[in-house]
Write a protein that holds these residues in place. Structure first.
Motif, PDB file in Angstrom:
ATOM      1  N   ASN A   5      14.587  -4.921 -11.919  1.00 11.81           N
ATOM      2  CA  ASN A   5      13.547  -4.044 -12.473  1.00 11.81           C
ATOM      3  C   ASN A   5      12.311  -3.957 -11.592  1.00 11.81           C
ATOM      4  O   ASN A   5      11.212  -3.841 -12.113  1.00 11.81           O
ATOM      5  N   LEU A   6      12.504  -3.996 -10.285  1.00 11.98           N
ATOM      6  CA  LEU A   6      11.327  -3.945  -9.430  1.00 11.98           C
ATOM      7  C   LEU A   6      11.377  -2.732  -8.494  1.00 11.98           C
ATOM      8  O   LEU A   6      11.725  -1.640  -8.934  1.00 11.98           O
TER       9      LEU A   6
ATOM     10  N   VAL B  55      15.041  -9.643  -4.340  1.00 12.48           N
ATOM     11  CA  VAL B  55      14.822  -9.161  -5.713  1.00 12.48           C
ATOM     12  C   VAL B  55      14.107  -7.810  -5.682  1.00 12.48           C
ATOM     13  O   VAL B  55      14.497  -6.873  -6.385  1.00 12.48           O
ATOM     14  N   LEU B  56      13.065  -7.704  -4.888  1.00 13.62           N
ATOM     15  CA  LEU B  56      12.333  -6.436  -4.783  1.00 13.62           C
ATOM     16  C   LEU B  56      13.228  -5.309  -4.271  1.00 13.62           C
ATOM     17  O   LEU B  56      13.074  -4.153  -4.665  1.00 13.62           O
TER      18      LEU B  56
ATOM     19  N   VAL C 278       5.600  -4.068 -10.318  1.00 12.63           N
ATOM     20  CA  VAL C 278       5.898  -4.147  -8.887  1.00 12.63           C
ATOM     21  C   VAL C 278       4.698  -4.688  -8.110  1.00 12.63           C
ATOM     22  O   VAL C 278       4.848  -5.557  -7.251  1.00 12.63           O
ATOM     23  N   LEU C 279       3.521  -4.176  -8.410  1.00 12.92           N
ATOM     24  CA  LEU C 279       2.332  -4.611  -7.676  1.00 12.92           C
ATOM     25  C   LEU C 279       1.999  -6.069  -7.954  1.00 12.92           C
ATOM     26  O   LEU C 279       1.569  -6.797  -7.051  1.00 12.92           O
ATOM     27  N   ASP C 280       2.216  -6.524  -9.187  1.00 16.81           N
ATOM     28  CA  ASP C 280       2.018  -7.948  -9.495  1.00 16.81           C
ATOM     29  C   ASP C 280       2.971  -8.813  -8.673  1.00 16.81           C
ATOM     30  O   ASP C 280       2.589  -9.860  -8.148  1.00 16.81           O
TER      31      ASP C 280
ATOM     32  N   VAL D 178       0.842  -1.202   0.000  1.00 17.99           N
ATOM     33  CA  VAL D 178       0.000   0.000   0.000  1.00 17.99           C
ATOM     34  C   VAL D 178       0.879   1.255   0.000  1.00 17.99           C
ATOM     35  O   VAL D 178       0.636   2.195  -0.772  1.00 17.99           O
ATOM     36  N   GLU D 179       1.910   1.266   0.838  1.00 16.96           N
ATOM     37  CA  GLU D 179       2.808   2.423   0.892  1.00 16.96           C
ATOM     38  C   GLU D 179       3.560   2.615  -0.426  1.00 16.96           C
ATOM     39  O   GLU D 179       3.705   3.741  -0.902  1.00 16.96           O
ATOM     40  N   ALA D 180       4.026   1.518  -0.999  1.00 22.06           N
ATOM     41  CA  ALA D 180       4.760   1.602  -2.271  1.00 22.06           C
ATOM     42  C   ALA D 180       3.858   2.113  -3.381  1.00 22.06           C
ATOM     43  O   ALA D 180       4.270   2.961  -4.186  1.00 22.06           O
ATOM     44  N   THR D 181       2.631   1.631  -3.424  1.00 20.08           N
ATOM     45  CA  THR D 181       1.679   2.073  -4.440  1.00 20.08           C
ATOM     46  C   THR D 181       1.454   3.578  -4.352  1.00 20.08           C
ATOM     47  O   THR D 181       1.511   4.294  -5.358  1.00 20.08           O
ATOM     48  N   LYS D 182       1.223   4.042  -3.146  1.00 22.32           N
ATOM     49  CA  LYS D 182       0.965   5.469  -2.930  1.00 22.32           C
ATOM     50  C   LYS D 182       2.186   6.305  -3.322  1.00 22.32           C
ATOM     51  O   LYS D 182       2.066   7.326  -3.999  1.00 22.32           O
ATOM     52  N   LEU D 183       3.353   5.843  -2.933  1.00 19.61           N
ATOM     53  CA  LEU D 183       4.576   6.587  -3.216  1.00 19.61           C
ATOM     54  C   LEU D 183       4.953   6.531  -4.691  1.00 19.61           C
ATOM     55  O   LEU D 183       5.358   7.548  -5.275  1.00 19.61           O
TER      56      LEU D 183
END
Length: 156
Positions: free
Chosen positions: A99-100, A92-93, A126-128, A43-48
């Motif tokens: 590439n993530l 990896v992330l 990233v979200l996937d 959620v934080e990554a998506t928002k950012l």
């Protein structure tokens, strides 16, 4: 008596194979903390990530906080027994050369701002990956494990 010894031996062999096969394919049990933290970080990554069309410097502190929280979770995952798959995915992330997630923030920092097209494509990727990680953490089944392993292999 001989028949009873053969049955006992067969049972012992069967149990030995069962135990040895289980130890070679151990998977960490469901971990509520890992599950919750992964969702929270998603959620934080998506928002950012959504802010990447604006200057990086305006969000530098938020990015650094998120990356620190990811590093903490990576360390937590590293020290859980039978948790190699989840740990590898977080590595990896968190790798700035892949590439993530961390690579996305590195690129944003380097470029200053990112195009909406690049943002959308990166965000989906990233979200996937995070969704696969969440599925694996919640289910711990072969299907989610195999999907996660495939993604790890594509990124190593």
């Amino acid at each position: 008596m001989k028949h009873l010894k053969l049955k006992s031996l067969a049972l012992l062999i069967t149990v030995s194979f069962a135990i040895s096969s289980c130890t070679s394919t151990r998977t960490a049990l469901f971990d509520q903390y890992s599950y919750e933290k992964t969702i929270e970080l998603k959620v934080e990554a998506t928002k950012l990530m959504s802010k990447a069309t604006t200057p990086y410097n305006s969000h530098k502190e938020e990015v650094e906080t998120l990356l620190l929280n990811i590093e903490k979770l990576v360390e937590y995952e590293k020290n859980k027994p039978n948790n190699e798959i989840t740990f590898e995915m977080w590595k990896v992330l968190n790798d700035k050369e892949k590439n993530l997630l961390s690579a996305f923030f590195k690129r944003w920092e380097t470029k200053g701002t990112l195009s909406p097209v690049f943002l959308d494509a990166s965000k989906k990727q990233v979200l996937d990956a995070l969704d696969l990680l969440i599925q694996y953490e919640s289910k711990k089944d072969n299907e989610s494990r195999d999907a996660l392993l495939e993604l790890i292999n594509l990124n190593t």
